[in-house]
Design a protein around this motif. Structure first.
Motif, PDB file in Angstrom:
ATOM      1  N   GLU A   1       5.093   6.325  -6.615  1.00 59.06           N
ATOM      2  CA  GLU A   1       4.260   7.220  -7.424  1.00 59.06           C
ATOM      3  C   GLU A   1       3.139   6.396  -8.050  1.00 59.06           C
ATOM      4  O   GLU A   1       3.378   5.286  -8.525  1.00 59.06           O
TER       5      GLU A   1
ATOM      6  N   HIS B   1       0.020   7.035 -10.885  1.00 57.61           N
ATOM      7  CA  HIS B   1      -0.561   7.949 -11.866  1.00 57.61           C
ATOM      8  C   HIS B   1      -1.775   7.272 -12.492  1.00 57.61           C
ATOM      9  O   HIS B   1      -1.671   6.179 -13.045  1.00 57.61           O
ATOM     10  N   GLU B   2      -2.910   7.933 -12.418  1.00 57.54           N
ATOM     11  CA  GLU B   2      -4.173   7.357 -12.879  1.00 57.54           C
ATOM     12  C   GLU B   2      -4.680   8.079 -14.125  1.00 57.54           C
ATOM     13  O   GLU B   2      -4.211   9.161 -14.489  1.00 57.54           O
TER      14      GLU B   2
END
Length: 386
Positions: A49, A51-52
């Protein structure tokens, strides 16, 4: 007591990543190109995963191991400093007025190295949460990431971080339980009197004598209000007032910083500084406008996690100091340690110019030690998957 062979095998890759980041420094929360580089590497490695956009440009990656197990956070900071570089390296900053003078490029490369290894091996249960954080040098990106919920969102149970150390031997880990770095409070003070011609002081209210009195009196907070065995810094670092020799100014502006390791000492210092300023202003007949700003809390290592981290460090390196005296610098990893148990360690890169010096450069030879430490934290704490 050795660096992981696989990590040593791609040390040149880590050096290449680090030097690319060094050439393209970014400030504060605006670490977008750095974050894009990190995300590209994480995708190459097969991180599960990504996430930005956390804390504007922060990145969180999650690597899942084999089966259920612990969740551990590993953190690296990404931002640079607003200063000109003087290393002369071929990978020197390409951006005028910016440079990686605190090793954050190296921290990011080490965590990327650990991520690559952990994705390849998956020799652990549970999950690893990779935290790439902006704005350590300025407004506290660690605080913002915590406030935006990363600990709960990703289920982080414990969290660990490294900082390069230009005062330690190459590969030497240094840390301690309890406070390891200080809190930071800043203050800005404006003293307002009545300006006029210096030949007629009776017609004026001169703020300069008041400023001088405050400057001297502030030192009594350390010398007379603090236990001699305690730790406190009260630094008056700016005084600005006046424009000509024959003019009494209307105002004087002052500023400084306060560092402490103990919350009670921190509270006392704020109270006494406020009282001293109010009292001196009243005695000199000037008006005082004080802006006292609490920023980073002390960086306080948790005892059990520090013992664990020291044991892991000994597996990686024969050089470990576990009773490092606390220092009065500051670090916004403190916010993550307030949110979760964990530990912060220094990693020696060989003696050279200090961090925040224009000649400082991260030593790429230290990266395999740091990446191996991060990887062993996971493999040791999480055990083998099932």
């Amino acid at each position: 007591m050795a660096v992981i062979n696989r990590i040593a095998g791609f040390a040149e890759d880590m050096a290449g990543w680090r030097r690319h980041l060094h050439m393209h420094p970014e400030l504060c929360l605006e670490c977008h190109e750095t974050a894009a580089f990190v995300v590209a590497r994480l995708r190459e490695f097969g991180v599960d995963e990504i996430h930005e956009g956390i804390a504007t440009s922060g990145v969180v990656g999650v690597i899942r191991g084999q089966g259920d197990g612990p969740v551990t956070g590993l953190r690296a900071d990404m931002d640079a400093l607003p200063m000109e570089e003087a290393t002369g390296a071929i990978w020197a900053s390409t951006v005028p007025g910016r440079m990686h003078a605190c090793g954050h490029d190296g921290h990011t490369a080490m965590l990327l190295g650990a991520a690559r290894y952990l994705c390849e091996t998956r020799n652990f249960a549970g999950s690893v949460v990779l935290i790439f954080q902006p704005a350590e040098e300025t407004i506290g990106g660690g605080r913002i990431m915590v406030e935006e919920g990363i600990m709960d969102r990703f289920g982080v149970e414990e969290v660990f971080a490294l900082h390069t150390d230009p005062f330690g031997d190459l590969g030497e880990f240094r840390t301690c339980p309890g406070p390891i770095m200080a809190s930071v409070d800043d203050f800005e003070l404006t003293l307002i009197g009545k300006g006029g011609h210096a030949a007629y002081p009776q017609e004026c209210v001169d703020p300069i004598p008041c400023a001088l009195a405050i400057g001297q009196a502030l030192q009594t907070v350390v010398s007379r209000n603090t236990d001699p065995l305690g730790s406190l810094v009260v630094a008056l670092s700016q005084i600005n007032g006046g424009t000509a020799k024959n003019i009494i100014p209307e105002r004087v502006e002052m500023a400084g910083t306060v560092r402490s390791l103990d919350p009670k000492v921190r509270d006392m210092a704020e109270r006494r500084i406020s009282e001293i300023i109010a009292g001196q202003a009243a005695s000199y007949g000037v008006r005082a406008e004080l802006n006292y700003m609490r920023t980073y809390p002390p960086t306080v290592n948790h005892a059990a996690q520090t013992r664990f981290a020291v044991d892991v460090a000994r597996e990686v390196s024969g050089k470990v100091v576990d009773d490092l005296p606390p220092e009065m610098g500051a670090e916004d990893f403190s916010y993550m340690l307030e949110a979760r148990p964990g530990a912060f360690l220094f990693l020696g890169q060989g003696k050279g110019p200090s961090v925040h010096h224009p000649a400082f450069d991260f030593n790429d030879a230290a990266a395999p030690y740091g990446a191996s430490f991060f990887a062993r934290v996971i493999e040791t704490r999480h055990g083998r998957g099932r």
